[in-house]
Scaffold this motif. Structure first.
Motif, short mmCIF file in Angstrom:
data_model
loop_
_atom_site.label_atom_id
_atom_site.label_comp_id
_atom_site.label_asym_id
_atom_site.label_seq_id
_atom_site.Cartn_x
_atom_site.Cartn_y
_atom_site.Cartn_z
N ASP A 63 0.71 -1.27 -0.10
CA ASP A 63 0.00 0.03 0.03
C ASP A 63 0.92 1.24 0.14
N ALA A 64 2.03 1.11 -0.44
CA ALA A 64 3.05 2.45 -0.57
C ALA A 64 2.61 3.14 -1.76
N ASN A 65 2.95 4.39 -1.84
CA ASN A 65 2.67 5.14 -2.96
C ASN A 65 4.09 5.95 -3.48
N VAL A 66 4.59 5.50 -4.35
CA VAL A 66 5.86 6.17 -4.95
C VAL A 66 5.77 6.61 -6.26
N GLY A 67 6.97 7.40 -6.64
CA GLY A 67 7.19 7.89 -8.01
C GLY A 67 7.88 6.77 -8.91
#
Length: 228
Positions: A63-67
């Motif tokens: 559930d992480a949000n990264v570029g």
């Protein structure tokens, strides 16, 4: 695809933030993270910008949000529910868990696997390695040279499939033709173009576009025909 490694190295050179290799807290700001040597781990639920390393792997927890995520010598692993930008490596595999959302996914020497419920917003490509999709939607196409391909059950590839002709630097004697399997209820909307010999198996319930350079063999049931 031959310029992929140069693109990744150039992208790494533009990064200005340096990480220390320790896990990132879930409440971290959306900063970029870059290092030369060492792996990077992002904790569950974290929000980050782009992530780059030269010699090391990248592990993104659930559930992480990264570029964008890039490495040269190392693998990239996404746990379930991760949202990310483009994923790219030169020497390493890429594995994405269930219900992930990414941009394009590419490697030169390595395998790619994307699990059920995921969505890729661009192309999926490798030169030397296999690609496996399960219940995955690919907005772009699949680009390959050497390696098997499985468009697994319920997958949907909008941009078609292209196998490029191997160049001299990728050629080795004794290699068998790649095996291409389109599984139950899978769809390949675009053209399927093969500039090299492949073994193509298409499930009776699958839907595909125009095929050039190969002859499709129909199969049924839950498992594809066994390898020779």
């Amino acid at each position: 695809m031959q310029s992929l490694s140069l693109t990744i190295v150039f992208a790494l050179g533009l990064s200005v933030a340096v990480g220390n290799g320790s896990p990132l807290p879930a409440q971290a700001a959306q900063d970029n993270l870059s290092k030369v040597t060492g792996s990077i781990k992002v904790e569950a639920g974290a929000h980050m910008g782009s992530i780059n390393t030269v010699n090391g792997s990248v592990d993104i927890s659930a559930d992480a949000n990264v570029g964008n995520v890039a490495t040269v010598n190392g693998s990239i692993k996404l746990a379930n529910g991760v949202h990310a930008g483009q994923l790219s490596t030169v020497n390493g595999s890429i594995r994405a868990g269930r219900e992930t959302r990414t941009g394009s996914v590419s490697t030169v020497n390595g395998q790619i696997f994307i699990d059920r419920g995921s969505d890729v917003g661009g192309n999926v490509s490798t030169v030397n390695g296999a690609i496996g999709l399960v219940g995955t939607r690919v907005e772009g196409g699949i680009e390959m040279v050497n390696g098997d391909l499985t468009v697994g059950a319920d997958s949907h590839v909008i941009g078609g499939i292209h196998y490029d002709k191997p160049g001299f630097q990728w050629f080795s004697l004794g290699n068998k033709a790649p095996r291409v399997v389109v599984g139950p209820a899978a769809q390949v909307e675009g053209a399927m173009v093969f500039e090299r010999e492949v073994e193509l198996y298409v499930h009776a319930s699958a839907r595909i576009g125009k095929v050039t350079g190969a002859t499709a063999k129909a199969w049924s049931g839950s498992e594809p025909p066994p390898k020779d």
